[in-house]
Enzyme design. Sequence first.
Site, short mmCIF file in Angstrom:
data_model
loop_
_atom_site.label_atom_id
_atom_site.label_comp_id
_atom_site.label_asym_id
_atom_site.label_seq_id
_atom_site.Cartn_x
_atom_site.Cartn_y
_atom_site.Cartn_z
N PRO A 2 -117.29 -19.27 -43.23
CA PRO A 2 -117.64 -20.46 -42.50
C PRO A 2 -116.49 -21.26 -41.92
O PRO A 2 -115.65 -21.78 -42.65
CB PRO A 2 -118.31 -21.31 -43.57
N GLU A 3 -116.48 -21.38 -40.62
CA GLU A 3 -115.73 -22.43 -39.96
C GLU A 3 -116.80 -23.38 -39.41
O GLU A 3 -117.97 -23.21 -39.73
CB GLU A 3 -114.83 -21.86 -38.86
#
Length: 300
Positions: A2-3
């Site tokens: 996750p960004e």
Amino acid sequence: MPELPEVETVCRGLAGVLEGRRLARVLVRRKDLRIPFPPRFAESLTGRKVEKIRRRAKYMLLDLDDGNVLIVHLGMSGRMVVDSSGAPPAAHDHVIFTTDLGVEIRFNDPRRFGLMTLAPREGLEGHKLFRHLGPDPLTPAFTPAVLSAALKGRKTSIKVALLDQRIVVGVGNIYACESLYRAGISPLRKAGTIAGARAEKLVPAIKAVLSAAIAAGGSSLRDHVQPSGELGYFQHAWKVYGREGESCACLESQKVAKAGKAPLGRKGSSPKAAANKGKGVVRRITQAGRSTFYCAGCQT
DNA sequence: AACAAGACCTGCATGC
DNA sequence: TGCATGCAGGTCTTGT
């Protein structure tokens, strides 16, 4: 996984199954995530209604009906998996929420760099996890002037600076590479030299890359990112990340331009050509212990 | 203050 | 086949 775009995608996916629902059951199967759970974590959550799901930086924030916020960070490998089948827990399903409609949301995180905690909604910006954070790149508060002010005098590279959540939040290793590529800026350039025209290019590049990734449902590497189980497909739009050794689009345009001019045939390669060797090919280097991908031909 | 390096943890691909 | 190595989307702490 996750960004910012992946976290945003997860928030949007969870909103459909969690907003307005009560948590009928909360099961903590493993307590040793990145930080300890607060005392009586499961008990505090049980029976609470989730009013709203928001995102701050790479954190998911679930506003509860008792004035508290459930804070979730997915770390490197965290996922939120929605399951209505009643299947038995999988390996690394550390926390399982069951809504009043019987839908399960499972927090699965093999590496356990993720975290979950509770805090009062009031004064959340002053919370230890949030008080040092810079502007969200997708808000109007993130401008070229704000970015160059934050980078002023910094001697570290722009790539490393973009990963510093005090400068700007949400940009991780993939989107830092992609944003710099789109802006035509070398990841090796000193952060303090990003001002004026360069900042005017970089800020819109970051916004555009993140927005496009959100529209694509994020990037899926080993995991699917959407709670629905659908895959994001932005990884197919990466121009440099994971493309070491591949030729950059700038190589073709150079050839075309050269062919147009086509000076009198000169044999062998000039010193300049030698210096340019491999410049239109994506390179991988290591900065601050992380891989950086870039094209030395069009990123300066 | 700013920066570099190491730490946290597991799984997977690669090469011998 | 088994084993060692290196690498992975992120932060936090330590030491200079």
